[in-house]
Write a protein that holds these residues in place. Structure first.
Motif, PDB file in Angstrom:
ATOM      1  N   THR A 112     -30.703 -13.298   2.860  1.00  0.00           N
ATOM      2  CA  THR A 112     -30.082 -13.973   4.005  1.00  0.00           C
ATOM      3  C   THR A 112     -30.603 -15.402   4.133  1.00  0.00           C
ATOM      4  N   LEU A 113     -31.925 -15.561   3.994  1.00  0.00           N
ATOM      5  CA  LEU A 113     -32.507 -16.903   4.077  1.00  0.00           C
ATOM      6  C   LEU A 113     -31.999 -17.794   2.941  1.00  0.00           C
ATOM      7  N   ILE A 114     -31.920 -17.237   1.741  1.00  0.00           N
ATOM      8  CA  ILE A 114     -31.400 -18.036   0.624  1.00  0.00           C
ATOM      9  C   ILE A 114     -29.951 -18.426   0.884  1.00  0.00           C
ATOM     10  N   GLY A 115     -29.166 -17.483   1.415  1.00  0.00           N
ATOM     11  CA  GLY A 115     -27.774 -17.808   1.740  1.00  0.00           C
ATOM     12  C   GLY A 115     -27.674 -18.912   2.775  1.00  0.00           C
ATOM     13  N   LEU A 116     -28.541 -18.855   3.801  1.00  0.00           N
ATOM     14  CA  LEU A 116     -28.546 -19.926   4.791  1.00  0.00           C
ATOM     15  C   LEU A 116     -28.957 -21.252   4.160  1.00  0.00           C
ATOM     16  N   GLY A 117     -29.908 -21.202   3.217  1.00  0.00           N
ATOM     17  CA  GLY A 117     -30.292 -22.418   2.512  1.00  0.00           C
ATOM     18  C   GLY A 117     -29.141 -23.007   1.720  1.00  0.00           C
ATOM     19  N   TRP A 118     -28.389 -22.135   1.032  1.00  0.00           N
ATOM     20  CA  TRP A 118     -27.210 -22.607   0.290  1.00  0.00           C
ATOM     21  C   TRP A 118     -26.184 -23.241   1.228  1.00  0.00           C
ATOM     22  N   VAL A 119     -25.898 -22.565   2.334  1.00  0.00           N
ATOM     23  CA  VAL A 119     -24.905 -23.087   3.281  1.00  0.00           C
ATOM     24  C   VAL A 119     -25.356 -24.433   3.838  1.00  0.00           C
ATOM     25  N   GLY A 120     -26.637 -24.525   4.208  1.00  0.00           N
ATOM     26  CA  GLY A 120     -27.144 -25.793   4.723  1.00  0.00           C
ATOM     27  C   GLY A 120     -27.114 -26.890   3.679  1.00  0.00           C
ATOM     28  N   TRP A 121     -27.489 -26.555   2.436  1.00  0.00           N
ATOM     29  CA  TRP A 121     -27.513 -27.519   1.322  1.00  0.00           C
ATOM     30  C   TRP A 121     -26.122 -28.109   1.107  1.00  0.00           C
ATOM     31  N   ILE A 122     -25.139 -27.224   0.891  1.00  0.00           N
ATOM     32  CA  ILE A 122     -23.771 -27.690   0.617  1.00  0.00           C
ATOM     33  C   ILE A 122     -23.148 -28.312   1.861  1.00  0.00           C
ATOM     34  N   GLY A 123     -23.432 -27.714   3.037  1.00  0.00           N
ATOM     35  CA  GLY A 123     -22.839 -28.240   4.264  1.00  0.00           C
ATOM     36  C   GLY A 123     -23.330 -29.635   4.599  1.00  0.00           C
ATOM     37  N   LEU A 124     -24.636 -29.861   4.496  1.00  0.00           N
ATOM     38  CA  LEU A 124     -25.179 -31.185   4.790  1.00  0.00           C
ATOM     39  C   LEU A 124     -24.653 -32.214   3.790  1.00  0.00           C
ATOM     40  N   SER A 125     -24.569 -31.823   2.529  1.00  0.00           N
ATOM     41  CA  SER A 125     -24.039 -32.735   1.519  1.00  0.00           C
ATOM     42  C   SER A 125     -22.584 -33.097   1.812  1.00  0.00           C
ATOM     43  N   SER A 126     -21.797 -32.118   2.230  1.00  0.00           N
ATOM     44  CA  SER A 126     -20.393 -32.375   2.555  1.00  0.00           C
ATOM     45  C   SER A 126     -20.271 -33.322   3.742  1.00  0.00           C
ATOM     46  N   ILE A 127     -21.132 -33.133   4.747  1.00  0.00           N
ATOM     47  CA  ILE A 127     -21.108 -34.026   5.908  1.00  0.00           C
ATOM     48  C   ILE A 127     -21.438 -35.457   5.499  1.00  0.00           C
ATOM     49  N   ILE A 128     -22.432 -35.626   4.613  1.00  0.00           N
ATOM     50  CA  ILE A 128     -22.819 -36.961   4.158  1.00  0.00           C
ATOM     51  C   ILE A 128     -21.653 -37.639   3.450  1.00  0.00           C
ATOM     52  N   VAL A 129     -20.989 -36.901   2.556  1.00  0.00           N
ATOM     53  CA  VAL A 129     -19.862 -37.485   1.810  1.00  0.00           C
ATOM     54  C   VAL A 129     -18.687 -37.767   2.747  1.00  0.00           C
ATOM     55  N   TRP A 130     -18.405 -36.844   3.655  1.00  0.00           N
ATOM     56  CA  TRP A 130     -17.238 -36.969   4.529  1.00  0.00           C
ATOM     57  C   TRP A 130     -17.386 -38.142   5.497  1.00  0.00           C
ATOM     58  N   ASN A 131     -18.593 -38.389   5.970  1.00  0.00           N
ATOM     59  CA  ASN A 131     -18.800 -39.395   7.022  1.00  0.00           C
ATOM     60  C   ASN A 131     -19.180 -40.774   6.491  1.00  0.00           C
ATOM     61  N   HIS A 132     -19.215 -40.961   5.199  1.00  0.00           N
ATOM     62  CA  HIS A 132     -19.634 -42.267   4.685  1.00  0.00           C
ATOM     63  C   HIS A 132     -18.552 -43.316   4.956  1.00  0.00           C
ATOM     64  N   LYS A 133     -18.994 -44.569   5.018  1.00  0.00           N
ATOM     65  CA  LYS A 133     -18.091 -45.683   5.267  1.00  0.00           C
ATOM     66  C   LYS A 133     -18.202 -46.701   4.132  1.00  0.00           C
ATOM     67  N   ALA A 134     -17.176 -47.486   3.993  1.00  0.00           N
ATOM     68  CA  ALA A 134     -17.177 -48.526   2.966  1.00  0.00           C
ATOM     69  C   ALA A 134     -17.695 -49.835   3.545  1.00  0.00           C
ATOM     70  N   MET A 135     -18.330 -50.621   2.698  1.00  0.00           N
ATOM     71  CA  MET A 135     -18.738 -51.962   3.099  1.00  0.00           C
ATOM     72  C   MET A 135     -17.511 -52.817   3.373  1.00  0.00           C
ATOM     73  N   ASP A 136     -17.684 -53.790   4.235  1.00  0.00           N
ATOM     74  CA  ASP A 136     -16.641 -54.795   4.438  1.00  0.00           C
ATOM     75  C   ASP A 136     -16.607 -55.696   3.207  1.00  0.00           C
ATOM     76  N   SER A 137     -15.478 -55.753   2.532  1.00  0.00           N
ATOM     77  CA  SER A 137     -15.380 -56.552   1.306  1.00  0.00           C
ATOM     78  C   SER A 137     -15.678 -58.022   1.554  1.00  0.00           C
ATOM     79  N   LYS A 138     -15.521 -58.479   2.784  1.00  0.00           N
ATOM     80  CA  LYS A 138     -15.822 -59.881   3.081  1.00  0.00           C
ATOM     81  C   LYS A 138     -17.322 -60.173   3.048  1.00  0.00           C
ATOM     82  N   GLU A 139     -18.127 -59.123   3.122  1.00  0.00           N
ATOM     83  CA  GLU A 139     -19.569 -59.324   3.099  1.00  0.00           C
ATOM     84  C   GLU A 139     -20.098 -59.617   1.701  1.00  0.00           C
TER      85      GLU A 139
END
Length: 533
Positions: A360-387
């Motif tokens: 159960t703990l390993i499963g929670l670790g897997w869910v947290g690992w993949i879930g946190l990674s997905s949140i990081i990718v989903w919420n990223h923003k692009a730089m302003d090209s003018k910068e």
């Protein structure tokens, strides 16, 4: 790999990251210096309004050499970074595959690739905080682990470990230091458990061999640090700035506290998976005995992220240069991956009582690992090209610790600028710029009267050499601003400012050459002796 690469490549021009602006400009300056052909880059002429700094000597060059290669192939600066980061990630994944293969887990190759490329620390470096050198260096850490596990029975493993740790040093010395501490802990534990000293000698051999291989860069960087303002880093030591994971509360408006909070979640998921793996596996099983010593460096790195470890930070050599304790969680994330793979092992022997809670703990670790990674990718923003043009043409702030120590001013603007012309005091003069490169400048001066004192608003440095009409001229230090002063006679003169190699570089090349020849010789002739003897 697609989970990592596709969103990253599609983000135009580059994901918005802490520190990305600095590395874009630094890499562009380094690439320019490389293309000018004046030897090993040692002076960045643009920071501090053109007064310059010897930061090229202290920043590990290998990642920037890679960016320069892609820049010279015609890629934009952002595209060059993207390619190099993905290449580094692939190297790390291959290293993890090699490590688990040596552990005797051929069934885990695909799973370990997945966990490596979706690792939250990896994605944090892609999308949130751009510790460029740290990331590239850490992608060689799995190869060091593979070499260490193989070195007990094979000389090839020792050679791989030496090469991996040396490459880490050429990419980022603090990362090599973190890896060195991990290997030291593993060696001490193995020696204590088996009551032998050979693990300690293996570790010493790997550290000494890699140190010699990185000597051309490391010796000048470490032994001339007194020429720059590294003492100013005291302001961000962990016991001064609240950067331990348990330093509460978190400031929602502080960018580094946001990163620290992300690594707190990383820690929770790492500990969850590690506890689950330790609970379900029998100590006597063949699967267990190959990798369970990983737990000790992980515990050590987790301990260093707590406030109670502050005295240790003051004692251990080199540790304070990390500034942020959570950087130690990057190597820890690789070390815990075997714990996540235990339930998938076809030959594992499990503890009956802990089978369900452990899984159960390993499963929670897997869910947290993949879930946190997905949140990081989903919420990223692009730089302003003018910068991007602004960063390339004007530049951004430079780390204050790279201000030459000869400059006493703490209010000096660190933005980029053009290299200034010499200024002649008390005489009518005309100065014509003939050649202007990072480490080489040439002017033509015409003085109506003389002799006169001339000020060159470039930071004084012991590696500068000034010649007037091909004759070496003494350079004096201007005490107020740390720039250069020299005297010049009346008439027309050709002034030439060049640089020589910093101290200890020649010794470094000698040691590095000896180590490289020995490494090649051993890899060809005595591949099996080092690990067996």
């Amino acid at each position: 790999m697609a989970f990592l690469a596709l969103p990253y490549l599609w983000t135009d021009p580059y994901p918005e990251n802490i520190d990305i602006g600095f590395h874009l400009r630094f890499a562009e300056d380094f690439s320019t210096a490389m293309s000018e052909g004046d030897g090993w880059p040692d002076w960045d002429a643009r920071p501090f309004h053109g007064r310059g700094t010897s930061a090229f000597r202290y920043y590990a060059p290998l990642p920037y050499l890679g960016v320069s290669l892609f820049r010279h192939c015609g890629f934009s600066i952002c595209a060059a970074f993207k390619i190099l980061m993905l290449v580094a990630a692939a190297i790390g994944a291959l290293g993890m595959r090699r490590w688990v293969f040596i552990l005797g887990w051929p069934w885990a190759l695909e799973w370990v690739t997945l966990l490596c490329l979706t690792s939250p620390p990896v994605l944090i470096h892609f999308y949130m905080v751009f510790f460029f050198q740290n990331f590239v260096a850490m992608m060689f850490f799995p190869w060091l682990l593979a070499g260490w596990w193989d070195s007990g029975t094979s000389g090839r493993g020792t050679l791989v470990g030496i090469a991996a740790l040396a490459l880490m040093g050429w990419c980022h010395l603090p990362s090599a230091m973190m890896a060195g501490y991990a290997i030291l802990v593993l060696a001490v534990v193995e020696a204590a458990m088996n009551r032998i000293v050979r693990p300690l000698s293996r570790a010493a051999f790997i550290v000494a061999g890699s140190g010699m291989l990185m000597a051309p860069y490391a010796l000048p960087a470490l032994l001339t640090r007194g020429e720059i303002s590294f003492d100013r880093l005291q302001a961000v030591f962990p016991w001064v700035y609240r950067s331990f994971l348990d330093s509460l509360p978190f400031d929602p408006d502080h960018m580094w506290d946001h990163i620290r909070k992300m690594f707190l979640f990383v820690t929770i998921f790492l500990v969850t998976g590690m506890l689950g793996g330790a609970m379900v596996t029998r100590k006597s099983s063949s699967t267990y005995r190959h990798w369970w010593w990983c737990v000790f460096p992980v515990i050590f790195f987790l301990f260093l992220n707590l406030q109670i470890s502050a005295p240790v930070w003051r004692i251990l050599p080199g540790l304070p240069v990390l500034q942020m304790p959570w950087r130690l969680l990057f190597p820890a994330s690789f070390l815990v991956i075997p714990f996540f793979l235990i339930p998938l092992s076809p030959g594992a022997s499990f503890r009956p009582f802990f089978r369900i809670p452990g899984r159960t703990l390993i499963g929670l670790g897997w869910v947290g690992w993949i879930g946190l990674s997905s949140i990081i990718v989903w919420n990223h923003k692009a730089m302003d090209s003018k910068e991007i043009p602004k960063i390339m043409s004007v530049g951004i702030g430079y780390p204050v610790e790279y201000l030459p120590r000869t400059c006493p001013r703490e209010d000096l603007p660190c933005q980029a600028g053009s290299k200034p012309l010499p200024r002649v005091s008390g005489a009518s003069s005309a100065i014509l710029l003939l050649t202007d490169r990072m480490a080489f400048s040439e002017w033509q001066a015409d003085l109506a009267t003389g002799p006169a004192s001339c000020t060159l608003d470039i930071h004084w440095d012991p590696c500068w050499r000034l010649s007037i009409d091909d004759c070496i001229t003494p350079i004096q230090l201007e005490a107020t601003c740390g720039v250069m002063l020299f005297n010049i006679e009346a008439g027309k003169h050709n002034l030439r400012l060049t640089r020589v190699s910093p101290g200890y570089r020649d010794i470094g090349w000698l040691l590095g050459g000896i180590a490289l020849i020995a490494w090649l010789y051993c890899s060809v002739r005595f591949r099996g002796i080092l690990g067996d003897g």
